[in-house]
Structure formats: C-alpha cells, structure tokens
Write an enzyme that holds these catalytic residues in place. Sequence first.
Site, short mmCIF file in Angstrom:
data_model
loop_
_atom_site.label_atom_id
_atom_site.label_comp_id
_atom_site.label_asym_id
_atom_site.label_seq_id
_atom_site.Cartn_x
_atom_site.Cartn_y
_atom_site.Cartn_z
N TYR A 91 34.99 5.04 -7.60
CA TYR A 91 35.30 4.42 -6.30
C TYR A 91 35.05 5.43 -5.18
O TYR A 91 34.31 5.16 -4.23
CB TYR A 91 36.74 3.92 -6.29
N1 LIG Z 1 42.82 -2.97 0.05
C1 LIG Z 1 42.79 -1.66 0.14
O1 LIG Z 1 43.78 -0.94 -0.11
C2 LIG Z 1 41.51 -0.97 0.59
C3 LIG Z 1 41.60 0.36 1.01
C4 LIG Z 1 40.45 1.01 1.42
C5 LIG Z 1 39.25 0.35 1.42
N2 LIG Z 1 39.19 -0.94 1.00
C6 LIG Z 1 37.86 -1.59 1.02
O2 LIG Z 1 37.93 -2.76 1.79
C7 LIG Z 1 36.96 -3.70 1.34
C8 LIG Z 1 37.64 -5.04 1.12
O3 LIG Z 1 38.65 -4.86 0.17
P1 LIG Z 1 39.88 -5.88 -0.01
O4 LIG Z 1 41.11 -5.09 0.02
O5 LIG Z 1 39.74 -7.02 0.89
O6 LIG Z 1 39.62 -6.29 -1.53
P2 LIG Z 1 39.57 -7.69 -2.27
O7 LIG Z 1 40.65 -8.57 -1.75
O8 LIG Z 1 39.52 -7.33 -3.71
O9 LIG Z 1 38.17 -8.30 -1.80
C9 LIG Z 1 36.97 -7.76 -2.25
C10 LIG Z 1 35.85 -8.49 -1.58
O10 LIG Z 1 34.61 -7.97 -2.04
C11 LIG Z 1 33.81 -9.04 -2.50
N3 LIG Z 1 32.98 -8.62 -3.63
C12 LIG Z 1 33.37 -8.00 -4.76
N4 LIG Z 1 32.33 -7.84 -5.60
C13 LIG Z 1 31.26 -8.39 -4.98
C14 LIG Z 1 29.90 -8.57 -5.34
N5 LIG Z 1 29.42 -8.20 -6.53
N6 LIG Z 1 29.07 -9.18 -4.46
C15 LIG Z 1 29.54 -9.63 -3.27
N7 LIG Z 1 30.82 -9.51 -2.88
C16 LIG Z 1 31.67 -8.89 -3.73
C17 LIG Z 1 34.78 -10.13 -2.93
O11 LIG Z 1 34.13 -11.38 -2.86
P3 LIG Z 1 34.76 -12.70 -3.55
O12 LIG Z 1 35.91 -13.10 -2.68
O13 LIG Z 1 33.65 -13.69 -3.52
O14 LIG Z 1 35.19 -12.32 -4.92
C18 LIG Z 1 35.89 -9.98 -1.90
O15 LIG Z 1 35.61 -10.72 -0.73
C19 LIG Z 1 36.35 -3.10 0.07
O16 LIG Z 1 35.12 -2.49 0.38
C20 LIG Z 1 37.37 -2.04 -0.33
O17 LIG Z 1 36.77 -0.99 -1.03
C21 LIG Z 1 40.29 -1.63 0.59
#
Ligand SMILES: NC(=O)c1ccc[n+]([C@@H]2O[C@H](COP(=O)([O-])OP(=O)(O)OC[C@H]3O[C@@H](n4cnc5c(N)ncnc54)[C@H](OP(=O)(O)O)[C@@H]3O)[C@@H](O)[C@H]2O)c1
Length: 260
Positions: free
Chosen positions: A165
């Site tokens: 990651y």
């Molecule tokens: N939550 C945290 O603590 C956190 C912290 C730092 C950074 N981030 C970053 O923030 C971003 C969003 O995370 P989140 O917290 O919203 O996570 P999440 O709820 O798990 O959502 C992940 C998103 O990525 C999409 N995705 C995953 N695999 C994919 C693929 N193969 N092709 C296209 N889309 C894909 C999913 O689409 P579907 O809905 O269609 O499955 C979903 O919309 C990510 O880049 C993550 O690394 C999150």
Amino acid sequence: MTDRETGEKRSVRSALVTGGGRGLGRGIAEALAARDFHVVVTHRPGSAGAAAVLRAIRHRGGTADSIPLDLTEAAPFTAFRERLVTLLSDGDTPRLDVLINNAGVGVFRALDELTPEDYEESFAVNIRGPLFLTQALADLMPPGASVVNVSTQMTRQADPTSLLYSASKAALESLTGTLAMALGPRGIRVNSIAPGPTATDFNGGAMRDSEALREYISSRTAFGRVGTPDDIALAVAGLLHPDMAWITGQRIEAAGGAFL
Ligand SMILES: NC(=O)c1ccc[n+]([C@@H]2O[C@H](COP(=O)([O-])OP(=O)(O)OC[C@H]3O[C@@H](n4cnc5c(N)ncnc54)[C@H](OP(=O)(O)O)[C@@H]3O)[C@@H](O)[C@H]2O)c1
C-alpha cells in the site's frame, strides 16, 4: 451541459471522480456537485454502483452521471475515454476541469504473506490506473484544470503490514510531481491529497467498525478523532479553489494531525 430537470443549457465545470460510488470518492463527488461541478463518478462493473450518490446529487439540484471502470484493466482506457467524451460533449466541445484519481486498494499483509497477485492489484489500481487514465484524459483538460491524486498519510510511516500500500501510493506521490511538470506548460495543476485514517469501507471497514482501533488512532491525532469522508472532501474542494492556482506538484496531508 443540459439540465435534466429544466432542459436548459448550463455552462458548468465538469469533474471525474474515480471510485466515486462510496467512501471518500462519494464525499468528494458530493462536495464538487455542491460547488456546481457536473460530476461523473466511476464504479467497478458488478459493484454496488453509484446509484445512491447520483440520487443524492440530483436531489440537491446537481447533475451527475456514472461510468463503469475497472482500473485493473489493461491501459489505455480508450473505451472509457469515448464514453466520457460522449457524456461531456452534449453539443459542446468536451471539457474536463477536474480529474480526481481517488479509487484505490489497500493490501495489508505481513511480508511472508504477500503474493504476486497482491502486488499486481496494488500497483495496477494505485499507480498504473491513475497514470494511464491521466494520459487518456489530459487533452480534454483546459488551462486552469486540476488533477488530484488521492494518496495516504501512510507514505511517511513505516508500518510493516503496509508494504504494498505505502509503496504504491509513494509511487503515486512521485507521479504527482512529474505529472505537474509534464502538464504545467498546459496550465494544468497536479497535486496529491494524503488522507489520514478515515472511517469508510476501506481495509474491511476497520477504521469505522473497530472501536479499539479507532480509539488508538484517535489518541495519536491532534484533534482526537479519525477522519470522515467530509473532512477529506472539503480539503479536496479547497485545493481546487482558484485561490490555490499557484500550488502544483505538492502533497497535502489531510489527516487531522495523525502520527505527527
Ligand atoms: N479510508 C482511509 O482511511 C484512507 C486513508 C488514506 C487514503 N485513502 C485512499 O482514499 C481512496 C478511497 O478510499 P476509501 O476509504 O473511500 O475506500 P473504499 O470505501 O474501500 O473505496 C475504494 C474505492 O476504490 C474503488 N476501487 C477499488 N478497486 C478498484 C478497481 N480495480 N477499479 C476501479 N475502482 C476500484 C472502489 O470502487 P467500487 O465501489 O466500485 O468497489 C471504491 O469506490 C483510496 O485511494 C484509498 O487508498 C483512504
């Protein structure tokens, strides 16, 4: 862009948010729609999709569409680009003002448990996808447009289960600087937002569902709590404000002071 309710032509800026169907992407999509962007969100084919976010945006008078996209697909994203151009054209020259490379995956496993498949997925979604999607869409972006890459606070933290990651997101941060140089001559800004721990489905929903984890992480932040999608969405909206026009190639941490 034609207003679905009134049929009137409206001159609106447009934004694409990958992974905009839930979590941080949904928060960002709604925040941009509230700022009068026409928002296009992507969701994976076969996932729950983006119906709820489209409904919420339209209910508040905004306009939004969705297109399926799987970032593990081989680049270039030619078919996706064609669908986006069709959606954005609407009688005018297609124009994309904002690209949010938000979709991401987090594989959190110890070194001896990692597989080559974990590597392929992490790097396909977190770096190859954003790179080739930006390549495919950059010529739709006018001077003044912005790309925002969603990274993570964890790129400056050495957690032993965050091997893939952190490495893949560090690559995304590096790409942010190099893309800023590549697209700067066209007047396009490129920055990354690095969220801290935020309560979403991410990592099996651990940050939202595990009280013990949330309490521990909260105790290591300046504000004593983990983030919400709104916290991150407001930071992204702020970064896109015209007053930030001189900011490019930067990593902005939106983490409530986590692990300082
Ligand atoms: N939550 C945290 O603590 C956190 C912290 C730092 C950074 N981030 C970053 O923030 C971003 C969003 O995370 P989140 O917290 O919203 O996570 P999440 O709820 O798990 O959502 C992940 C998103 O990525 C999409 N995705 C995953 N695999 C994919 C693929 N193969 N092709 C296209 N889309 C894909 C999913 O689409 P579907 O809905 O269609 O499955 C979903 O919309 C990510 O880049 C993550 O690394 C999150």
